[in-house]
Design a protein around this motif. Structure first.
Motif, PDB file in Angstrom:
ATOM      1  N   ASP A 140       9.601  10.034   8.239  1.00  0.00           N
ATOM      2  CA  ASP A 140       8.211   9.623   8.470  1.00  0.00           C
ATOM      3  C   ASP A 140       8.125   8.545   9.552  1.00  0.00           C
ATOM      4  N   ALA A 141       9.105   7.622   9.529  1.00  0.00           N
ATOM      5  CA  ALA A 141       9.115   6.559  10.544  1.00  0.00           C
ATOM      6  C   ALA A 141       9.252   7.169  11.934  1.00  0.00           C
ATOM      7  N   ALA A 142      10.093   8.217  12.043  1.00  0.00           N
ATOM      8  CA  ALA A 142      10.265   8.893  13.333  1.00  0.00           C
ATOM      9  C   ALA A 142       8.961   9.556  13.771  1.00  0.00           C
ATOM     10  N   ALA A 197       0.832  -1.204   0.000  1.00  0.00           N
ATOM     11  CA  ALA A 197       0.000   0.000   0.000  1.00  0.00           C
ATOM     12  C   ALA A 197       0.866   1.252   0.000  1.00  0.00           C
ATOM     13  N   VAL A 198       1.937   1.248   0.826  1.00  0.00           N
ATOM     14  CA  VAL A 198       2.809   2.417   0.883  1.00  0.00           C
ATOM     15  C   VAL A 198       3.583   2.558  -0.437  1.00  0.00           C
ATOM     16  N   ALA A 199       4.087   1.427  -0.953  1.00  0.00           N
ATOM     17  CA  ALA A 199       4.862   1.474  -2.201  1.00  0.00           C
ATOM     18  C   ALA A 199       3.988   1.912  -3.376  1.00  0.00           C
ATOM     19  N   ALA A 225       1.627   6.083   4.678  1.00  0.00           N
ATOM     20  CA  ALA A 225       2.373   5.306   5.658  1.00  0.00           C
ATOM     21  C   ALA A 225       1.428   4.273   6.240  1.00  0.00           C
ATOM     22  N   ALA A 226       1.998   3.261   6.900  1.00  0.00           N
ATOM     23  CA  ALA A 226       1.166   2.219   7.494  1.00  0.00           C
ATOM     24  C   ALA A 226       1.853   1.658   8.723  1.00  0.00           C
ATOM     25  N   THR A 227       1.056   1.014   9.555  1.00  0.00           N
ATOM     26  CA  THR A 227       1.634   0.265  10.664  1.00  0.00           C
ATOM     27  C   THR A 227       1.897  -1.157  10.207  1.00  0.00           C
ATOM     28  N   THR A 240       7.056   3.170   6.141  1.00  0.00           N
ATOM     29  CA  THR A 240       6.903   4.527   5.620  1.00  0.00           C
ATOM     30  C   THR A 240       7.734   4.745   4.355  1.00  0.00           C
ATOM     31  N   ARG A 241       7.612   5.965   3.849  1.00  0.00           N
ATOM     32  CA  ARG A 241       8.391   6.336   2.679  1.00  0.00           C
ATOM     33  C   ARG A 241       9.795   6.779   3.056  1.00  0.00           C
TER      34      ARG A 241
END
Lengths: 485, 484
Positions: free
Chosen positions: A219-221, A158-160, A166-168, A214-215
């Motif tokens: 974003d992960a942070a 989904a993110v790609a 972003a996703a969990t 995430t991308r």
């Protein structure tokens, strides 16, 4: 709009370039139009998403917006979501509408995030290809004949495919990092205990850990600032003060000591993968880091130890799915034993049943010492390997996966071959250490992931190391969408 | 051949915590089915246990009370098996590292000697729910209110040699847990229940015979009957040339017999392993010392003190010290009433009689300890006599007020005015000519007994309020004077 990162979208919302409702609506329309070819979502929660977006816009209008207010994301369908089907990719929970929210969901709700829906996954998070889902295989957006990896394959795809910014995800043996690598996105598995497991349907309790997909590292942070933190409802949650995961992102890397485990760079490693990873390490040297060879001597024991411990815990964790209180129940059971046997026999898929049987066997009277106890001893040795190595270096680097994405169906007939996909990732779960995968190249149009392993609680350092790399390179900006795939 | 029984007991004591051992749901008994079962108790997907520290404190209290080793690091294990009222498909228990290690309690045997019984261990675990098989035709109902209630399973050494010893041991443990306040001890509601492991062997043989386990017996009397019956059954079986099968048995109180539930072959492989959702419980000496300092006076110590301080007999002191609430009640009565022996007589006599006939617990007594003490004060200071005191007690029981109010309202104040008593005595003598003649005709040593008639008449005339001592003295003097 779809090529923007969370950080950029947050800026756009702040600037008033678009509202959360507009942003959410755009993503919902894109999912409707495009997800047919990827199958990355199990459930799209359109109504709830638009209601959340509207509420977020009102919060913003009232001047109370936080960093995450109005940002749409997707959740792996392993996180219980109140009022929404939470299937865990299984027929067993196809009819399960969760009456409560997982802590992770609750935290994103409180932060004002918008949930687009629930992403596809391997059944009960058991798999490395997202082929074991009751809802069908997920396709890799870079090549729809290939797997996206698993078990968080739906979140990664989904993110790609730009169907969510972003996703969990969750990671028990590599289930965030491996699909992140195969789909060319950024994934972080935090230190065990950083992210609450409450409401995250258990596969192997001592290994499971939620994290962001995430991308970018930035974003992960941002995601970790919402997801992380102590939770009194999870006894294994770390009792540490919450921290700002964005704080160290831009620190320079001068003098960073990188360890390269010789066991990760053997002659068996796919040459294309080796080449991309070596190139990434060169980039780090250019950024001021030094490298040295290290050894993790018990690496070869990780897969066998993992495939005792994880199934053993799973065999017990999945006992609650018995057809009695919720979930799948067989038609017209004649007695209690029939109810159990057919509900579980029909409700679980082949891979789940295989692991329940392996785990049940490993815990059986007379085998416990030879299997479970021995595996726990190996687990301590593996942990010690990392502790020793991380006393010499700051971070450890290597490939996330031994291969790029493989073809759908290629490994389904050989479980062992499939299990070997996680050879570089699952040691970290056994040790409880944090690890990341960041895109670092491509081979035949398929992404390659660089794994960065840090010490306990060193997420901020990992995010810093990944972010500096992403400042210097463009791999994380490559998009299967703009590449015309 | 002479046989010897070998008995070991496993007692499940439900700990008196307000909430469950791994969830915040209430442990109160008697709520509508499934109203006290939260998401954790229902084992919804994704839920996790959080250990209730109060259960730990109670388990350590017990361990300290029986002089046991306390596990500095105890670990929860999962016991895996499928049953509809076991929602997770496993019971969280402690197999490998229990919270309480070896300890002991002393029991008193019939001949007055004491015997030390070893306690192997005591561990924390969660209770299961209940299956209801008779309410829905063709289906079973599941009530998970009890699921997750904390239990302390107390395992004895096979040190017991008779049903009587077993009951003495169970009663002693019951006294300890109720005194500590860690268990309400209500056996009829299953708060304190017993599994009995019984085997027999020829006297003198060291090796144990094959044992059976009889499960979930919930009264002292049934424990004694079930063990006696099982010993007899095993001896008869062996003497008839049979063999005891290792099995789990169920005691049927209605038929007073045990019957086989499942054999060893049908037993589960529980696949115990450490629960990965819970951290080991680590406690230090400070914690244990704090718990030790908080312990109330234990039954053995209280028993000894009641004998020494109050001069009570061994039996009375034993009965009054066995339950903390009863012992507290007694001490309050003794203190307020100013006479411990009188208090003991009333608590074990009149009060117990009323409690038993109304099926009430000491906590539910409508006559509170202070009120009974006040009544005894009036008895002691001669305001009322013993007969009137019983009337006052009954009125207090019925909620008619405190002792002084009732004495006043019913006019039960003792008549000590000797002029008034003498007038009544004279009237009774004057109106009982035949009895007076008999009295006079009787041998002097038989006259004492005959005095009873006149006493009764005078007391009746005074509506029970005349001072019996004064009446007796006056009657005797006047009648004996007639005989001269």
């Amino acid at each position: 709009m779809f090529e923007k990162t969370l950080a950029e979208l947050a800026q756009g919302l702040n600037n008033g370039d678009y509202s959360s409702v507009e942003l959410t609506d755009a993503y919902l329309n894109r999912i409707k139009a495009e997800d047919g070819q990827y199958n990355s979502y199990i459930t799209v929660t359109e109504e709830q998403a638009l209601a959340q977006a509207k509420a977020a816009d009102e919060t913003r209008a009232a001047g109370n917006a936080g960093p995450f207010t109005g940002l749409p994301i997707a959740h792996k369908d392993i996180f219980c979501t109140e009022g929404v089907r939470t299937s865990c990719g299984s027929r067993m929970l196809d009819n399960f509408i969760s009456p409560y929210n997982a802590t992770v969901i609750e935290k994103f709700n409180q932060a004002g995030a918008v949930s687009l829906g629930k992403t596809n996954m391997d059944e009960f998070a058991m798999g490395s290809s997202n082929e074991s889902s009751f809802y069908g295989a997920v396709k890799n957006p870079w090549n729809t004949e290939c797997v996206p990896g698993g078990s968080s394959g739906g979140s990664a795809a989904a993110v790609a495919a730009r169907l969510a910014p972003a996703a969990t995800g969750t990671d028990t043996g590599g289930s965030i990092r491996q699909p992140a690598a195969l789909c060319g996105i950024t994934g972080l598995k935090p230190t065990y205990g950083r992210v609450s497991r409450f409401g995250m349907i258990a596969f192997a309790s001592s290994l499971d850990q939620g994290g962001p997909m995430t991308r970018s590292a930035e974003d992960a942070a941002m995601m970790m600032n919402v997801m992380g933190g102590f939770d009194g409802r999870d006894s294994t949650s770390l009792q540490m003060d919450s921290e700002d995961y964005c704080a160290d992102l831009s620190k320079p890397l001068d003098g960073l000591k990188i360890g390269l485990p010789k066991e990760y760079f053997s002659d068996d490693l796919n040459p294309a993968i080796a080449q991309q990873v070596q190139a990434a390490i060169k980039e780090y040297e250019a950024l001021g880091a030094t490298t040295q060879e290290i050894s993790l001597p018990n690496t070869a024991l990780a897969v066998p130890a993992y495939y005792i411990i994880a199934p053993a815990e799973a065999s017990s964790n999945l006992s609650r799915f018995d057809g009695v209180r919720y979930g799948y129940r067989c038609e017209s059971p004649v007695d209690l034993e029939d109810l159990y046997k057919r509900s579980r026999g029909e409700g679980f898929g082949a891979e789940v049943k295989r692991r329940i049987m392996v785990g049940t066997y490993a815990l059986s009277e007379g085998f416990y010492d030879a299997y479970y106890k021995k595996a726990q001893q190996i687990r301590r040795l593996i942990k010690q390997d990392f502790v020793d190595a991380l006393s010499q270096v700051d971070v450890i680097m290597g490939p996330t996966t031994p291969h790029p994405a493989f073809k759908i169906g290629e490994k389904t007939s050989d479980p062992i071959d499939m299990y070997m996909e996680d050879i570089f990732t699952l040691s970290l779960n056994l040790a409880g250490l944090p690890g990341m995968s960041v895109p670092c190249g491509q081979t035949n149009g398929l992404p390659v992931g660089l794994q960065i392993i840090g010490n306990y609680f060193a997420e901020r350092q990992l995010l810093n190391v990944a972010h500096r790399f992403q400042q210097a390179t463009d791999w994380h900006h490559l998009s299967p969408v703009s590449a015309g795939k | 051949m002479e046989w010897e029984a070998v008995i070991g007991l496993e007692i499940h004591a439900q700990l008196a915590t307000k909430s469950k051992i791994f969830s915040g749901a209430s442990t109160a008994f008697g709520a509508a089915p499934n109203t006290q079962a939260c998401a954790v108790d229902l084992a919804l997907p994704g839920t996790l246990p959080v250990f209730n520290g109060e259960a730990l404190r109670m388990a350590v209290m017990f361990g300290v009370a029986i002089d046991a080793e306390i596990g500095r690091k105890s670990v929860f294990d999962r016991k895996n098996y499928f049953y509809p009222d076991l929602p997770k498909g496993y019971q969280t228990s402690q197999l490998f590292h229990p919270i309480v290690g070896p300890g002991h309690v002393d029991i008193e045997l019939k001949d007055g000697t004491h015997k030390r019984i070893g306690v192997t261990r005591a561990h924390l675990e969660e209770d299961a729910g209940k299956s209801l098989h008779d309410q829905f035709p063709g289906m079973s109902g599941i009530d998970l209110n009890r699921a997750g209630t904390p239990l302390l399973e107390i395992v004895s050494e096979p040190d017991l040699r008779s049903a009587e010893e077993a009951v003495a041991y169970v009663k002693k443990l019951h006294a300890i847990v109720t005194t500590l306040g860690i268990c309400d001890g209500d056996m009829s509601q299953g708060s304190f229940r017993c599994d009995c492991n019984v085997s027999v062997r020829p006297k003198g043989q060291e090796e144990f015979g094959t044992r059976t386990e009889t499960k979930n017996i919930n009264s002292f009397r049934f424990i004694e009957k079930a063990i006696k019956g099982e010993i007899e059954r095993q001896i008869d079986l062996i003497e008839d040339g049979g063999r005891v099968e290792q099995a789990t048995r169920l005691y049927d109180a209605e038929k007073d017999e045990t019957r086989s539930m499942r054999s060893k072959e049908e037993a589960n492989d529980y696949r115990y392993f450490p629960c990965p959702d819970l951290l080991p419980i680590v406690i230090n000496d400070d914690y244990i010392d704090q718990v030790r300092d908080s312990l109330p006076e234990l039954p053995d110590a209280r028993h000894a003190r009641f004998m020494e301080q109050f001069g009570l007999g061994d039996y009375d002191a034993g009965v009054l010290s066995a339950y903390r609430n009863l012992a507290d009640y007694f001490e309050t009565v003794a203190q307020v009433g100013g006479d411990a022996k009188l208090a003991a007589n009333w608590v074990m006599g009149e009060l117990s009689k009323f409690l038993n006939s109304n099926d009430l617990d000491i906590d539910d007594s409508p006559v509170k300890a202070e009120a009974l003490g006040q009544l005894l004060l009036r008895l002691k200071d001669d305001t009322i006599n013993g007969n009137a005191a019983k009337q006052v007690f009954e009125a207090m029981w019925n909620g008619e007020g405190d002792a002084d109010q009732i004495i006043e309202a019913k006019g039960l104040k003792q008549v000590t005015d000797s002029g008034a008593i003498e007038a009544m005595v004279d009237e009774v003598i004057a109106n009982a000519t035949p009895q007076v003649e008999q009295y006079k005709a009787a041998e002097p040593e038989k006259r004492g007994k005959m005095l009873g008639f006149f006493m009764g008449q005078v007391m009746k005339a005074s509506k029970g309020t005349a001072n019996p001592g004064q009446v007796n003295k006056l009657l005797k003097g006047k009648l004996d004077a007639l005989c001269d």
